[in-house]
Design a protein around this motif. Structure first.
Motif, PDB file in Angstrom:
ATOM      1  N   MET A 190       0.873  -1.175   0.000  1.00 25.72           N
ATOM      2  CA  MET A 190       0.000   0.000   0.000  1.00 25.72           C
ATOM      3  C   MET A 190       0.905   1.219   0.000  1.00 25.72           C
ATOM      4  O   MET A 190       1.713   1.408   0.923  1.00 25.72           O
ATOM      5  N   VAL A 191       0.816   2.016  -1.044  1.00 27.39           N
ATOM      6  CA  VAL A 191       1.711   3.152  -1.234  1.00 27.39           C
ATOM      7  C   VAL A 191       0.968   4.455  -0.956  1.00 27.39           C
ATOM      8  O   VAL A 191      -0.117   4.690  -1.482  1.00 27.39           O
ATOM      9  N   THR A 192       1.548   5.278  -0.125  1.00 18.52           N
ATOM     10  CA  THR A 192       1.088   6.655   0.047  1.00 18.52           C
ATOM     11  C   THR A 192       2.222   7.538  -0.446  1.00 18.52           C
ATOM     12  O   THR A 192       3.370   7.388   0.003  1.00 18.52           O
ATOM     13  N   ALA A 193       1.930   8.415  -1.400  1.00 16.92           N
ATOM     14  CA  ALA A 193       3.017   9.174  -2.033  1.00 16.92           C
ATOM     15  C   ALA A 193       2.527  10.534  -2.513  1.00 16.92           C
ATOM     16  O   ALA A 193       1.338  10.716  -2.803  1.00 16.92           O
ATOM     17  N   THR A 194       3.455  11.460  -2.605  1.00 18.53           N
ATOM     18  CA  THR A 194       3.173  12.757  -3.214  1.00 18.53           C
ATOM     19  C   THR A 194       3.540  12.685  -4.694  1.00 18.53           C
ATOM     20  O   THR A 194       4.325  11.834  -5.117  1.00 18.53           O
ATOM     21  N   VAL A 195       2.968  13.608  -5.478  1.00 20.19           N
ATOM     22  CA  VAL A 195       3.130  13.563  -6.936  1.00 20.19           C
ATOM     23  C   VAL A 195       3.752  14.865  -7.432  1.00 20.19           C
ATOM     24  O   VAL A 195       3.403  15.954  -6.968  1.00 20.19           O
ATOM     25  N   GLU A 196       4.669  14.717  -8.383  1.00 25.39           N
ATOM     26  CA  GLU A 196       5.159  15.881  -9.116  1.00 25.39           C
ATOM     27  C   GLU A 196       5.394  15.466 -10.561  1.00 25.39           C
ATOM     28  O   GLU A 196       5.636  14.291 -10.855  1.00 25.39           O
ATOM     29  N   THR A 197       5.298  16.422 -11.465  1.00 23.34           N
ATOM     30  CA  THR A 197       5.508  16.154 -12.888  1.00 23.34           C
ATOM     31  C   THR A 197       6.884  16.660 -13.288  1.00 23.34           C
ATOM     32  O   THR A 197       7.181  17.844 -13.141  1.00 23.34           O
ATOM     33  N   ARG A 198       7.697  15.748 -13.784  1.00 20.23           N
ATOM     34  CA  ARG A 198       9.026  16.145 -14.265  1.00 20.23           C
ATOM     35  C   ARG A 198       9.561  15.076 -15.200  1.00 20.23           C
ATOM     36  O   ARG A 198       8.935  14.048 -15.425  1.00 20.23           O
ATOM     37  N   PHE A 199      10.751  15.322 -15.732  1.00 25.00           N
ATOM     38  CA  PHE A 199      11.335  14.401 -16.714  1.00 25.00           C
ATOM     39  C   PHE A 199      11.733  13.079 -16.068  1.00 25.00           C
ATOM     40  O   PHE A 199      12.226  13.034 -14.942  1.00 25.00           O
ATOM     41  N   HIS A 200      11.503  11.996 -16.814  1.00 26.10           N
ATOM     42  CA  HIS A 200      12.027  10.685 -16.426  1.00 26.10           C
ATOM     43  C   HIS A 200      12.208   9.871 -17.701  1.00 26.10           C
ATOM     44  O   HIS A 200      11.387   9.935 -18.628  1.00 26.10           O
ATOM     45  N   ALA A 201      13.276   9.092 -17.737  1.00 28.48           N
ATOM     46  CA  ALA A 201      13.586   8.296 -18.932  1.00 28.48           C
ATOM     47  C   ALA A 201      12.461   7.322 -19.277  1.00 28.48           C
ATOM     48  O   ALA A 201      12.258   6.987 -20.453  1.00 28.48           O
ATOM     49  N   LEU A 202      11.707   6.868 -18.279  1.00 31.17           N
ATOM     50  CA  LEU A 202      10.612   5.938 -18.526  1.00 31.17           C
ATOM     51  C   LEU A 202       9.583   6.536 -19.484  1.00 31.17           C
ATOM     52  O   LEU A 202       9.001   5.831 -20.313  1.00 31.17           O
ATOM     53  N   TYR A 203       9.383   7.844 -19.388  1.00 31.81           N
ATOM     54  CA  TYR A 203       8.404   8.513 -20.233  1.00 31.81           C
ATOM     55  C   TYR A 203       9.013   9.077 -21.510  1.00 31.81           C
ATOM     56  O   TYR A 203       8.286   9.539 -22.388  1.00 31.81           O
ATOM     57  N   ARG A 204      10.331   9.092 -21.571  1.00 32.72           N
ATOM     58  CA  ARG A 204      11.032   9.767 -22.668  1.00 32.72           C
ATOM     59  C   ARG A 204      10.568  11.225 -22.737  1.00 32.72           C
ATOM     60  O   ARG A 204      10.419  11.810 -23.806  1.00 32.72           O
ATOM     61  N   GLY A 205      10.312  11.766 -21.589  1.00 27.53           N
ATOM     62  CA  GLY A 205       9.820  13.134 -21.456  1.00 27.53           C
ATOM     63  C   GLY A 205       9.343  13.336 -20.037  1.00 27.53           C
ATOM     64  O   GLY A 205       9.846  12.689 -19.116  1.00 27.53           O
ATOM     65  N   THR A 206       8.349  14.191 -19.862  1.00 26.95           N
ATOM     66  CA  THR A 206       7.841  14.436 -18.514  1.00 26.95           C
ATOM     67  C   THR A 206       6.667  13.512 -18.205  1.00 26.95           C
ATOM     68  O   THR A 206       5.953  13.063 -19.106  1.00 26.95           O
ATOM     69  N   GLY A 207       6.463  13.261 -16.923  1.00 26.41           N
ATOM     70  CA  GLY A 207       5.377  12.413 -16.472  1.00 26.41           C
ATOM     71  C   GLY A 207       5.292  12.440 -14.967  1.00 26.41           C
ATOM     72  O   GLY A 207       6.102  13.093 -14.288  1.00 26.41           O
ATOM     73  N   PRO A 208       4.316  11.735 -14.398  1.00 25.98           N
ATOM     74  CA  PRO A 208       4.162  11.740 -12.945  1.00 25.98           C
ATOM     75  C   PRO A 208       5.252  10.946 -12.236  1.00 25.98           C
ATOM     76  O   PRO A 208       5.514   9.792 -12.569  1.00 25.98           O
ATOM     77  N   ILE A 209       5.892  11.577 -11.272  1.00 28.00           N
ATOM     78  CA  ILE A 209       6.913  10.937 -10.435  1.00 28.00           C
ATOM     79  C   ILE A 209       6.403  10.958  -8.993  1.00 28.00           C
ATOM     80  O   ILE A 209       5.966  11.997  -8.498  1.00 28.00           O
ATOM     81  N   LEU A 210       6.454   9.809  -8.335  1.00 27.30           N
ATOM     82  CA  LEU A 210       5.983   9.699  -6.963  1.00 27.30           C
ATOM     83  C   LEU A 210       7.143   9.787  -5.980  1.00 27.30           C
ATOM     84  O   LEU A 210       8.259   9.355  -6.287  1.00 27.30           O
TER      85      LEU A 210
END
Length: 311
Positions: free
Chosen positions: A273-293
């Motif tokens: 069970m994950v409780t996390a905050t969200v921000e949008t920034r670059f990550h290689a998984l998206y090859r661009g920006t996306g949600p990072i927890l």
């Protein structure tokens, strides 16, 4: 110079030919452009080129599953066409045709036509073909609807597969109406902690990936399985779920990068069970920006009642 392609999809006798005929008779669409008309499926309706305001429309009947990229390019050159209109075969995958298109062909618009009295039966028996057509189109037209038809099942079918698709209903009495049904999310996006129920994971995953910025700074809580990123980074893992869109063959894992200082101690495929905050920034998984927890907490959890999530 890109060649615009106007694609019309749907099953046999769904109204594609009639609509294309009417469109090519309309001077707002047909102002004399040299148009290659590709016909991948022949139904009861026929094209009447003599009715067009300009006679620069060149029909070609092709086998959608056999045509090659080189042959498509040759047909365009043969007629010196400036654009392409294609009536696709309903029993074949749209994506397979797109992969064959020459590099300078670009989809300008994709519209799906569906007989509103039979599409739910197609969805039950040929789900993968319905998904193929609904997920990529900009507009779906549900036609031949008797007056008083309950449109909610049609609305839910379209929205479950394509949140952004425009929906038009056409009735047998000649009336037409655009879909204006609001789709409230099944979770409170303005809550201090957004609680994602197990059965809503697939919907939430799609929503956060389509509009990640609206989740910026928010805290979410959801059940997931532990996965590793292909390029492991210290202090990260990828909580997610296996999701089925249309059939067993298309099940795939859908997760997001999550920063967690104890990530190395987690075991792959364990439920948490994950409780996390969200921000949008670059990550290689998206090859661009996306949600990072960023994990606030990661706790052991019992498996979801349905281990494969669905829409």
């Amino acid at each position: 110079m890109p060649i615009p392609v106007y694609a019309f999809t749907g099953f046999l006798d769904a109204g594609k030919t009639k609509f294309i005929q009417e469109t090519l008779c309309d001077t707002r669409f047909n102002a004399g452009e040299r148009t290659l008309l590709l016909i991948c499926e022949e139904g009861e309706e026929e094209y009447d080129i003599s009715a067009y305001p300009y006679q620069k429309v060149y029909p070609e009947v092709i086998e959608q599953d056999e045509i090659t990229t080189q042959e498509l390019a040759a047909l365009l050159q043969k007629h010196r066409a400036e654009r392409v209109v294609v009536e696709l075969n309903g029993m074949q995958l749209v994506g397979d045709f797109y992969q064959k298109m020459p590099q300078d062909w670009q989809i300008a618009q994709e519209v799906m036509f569906a007989d509103g009295t039979t599409i739910m039966s197609y969805n039950s028996n040929l789900r993968s073909l319905v998904v193929d057509k609904l997920t990529g189109c900009e507009m779906v037209v549900f036609n031949r609807l008797p007056t008083g038809t309950d449109i909610m099942p049609l609305h839910k079918l379209a929205r479950a597969l394509n949140r952004r698709v425009g929906i038009l209903y056409e009735y047998t009495d000649g009336k037409t109406e655009f879909d204006e049904i609001e789709d409230p999310l099944p979770f409170d996006i303005n809550a201090p902690v957004i609680e994602i129920a197990d059965e809503d994971y697939a919907l939430w995953f799609r929503d956060i990936n389509e509009e990640p910025k609206k989740y910026n700074g928010k805290t979410v809580r959801f059940k997931a399985q532990v996965a590793r990123l292909k390029k492991d980074r210290e202090g990260y893992f990828a909580p997610g779920r296996f999701v089925m869109t249309c059939c067993v063959e298309d099940i795939q894992f859908m997760g997001m990068p999550c920063k967690y200082e104890k990530a190395a101690a987690l075991r792959t495929r364990d439920w948490v069970m994950v409780t996390a905050t969200v921000e949008t920034r670059f990550h290689a998984l998206y090859r661009g920006t996306g949600p990072i927890l960023t994990a606030v907490s990661v706790e052991p959890a019992k498996p979801a009642a349905d281990e494969v999530a669905t829409f």
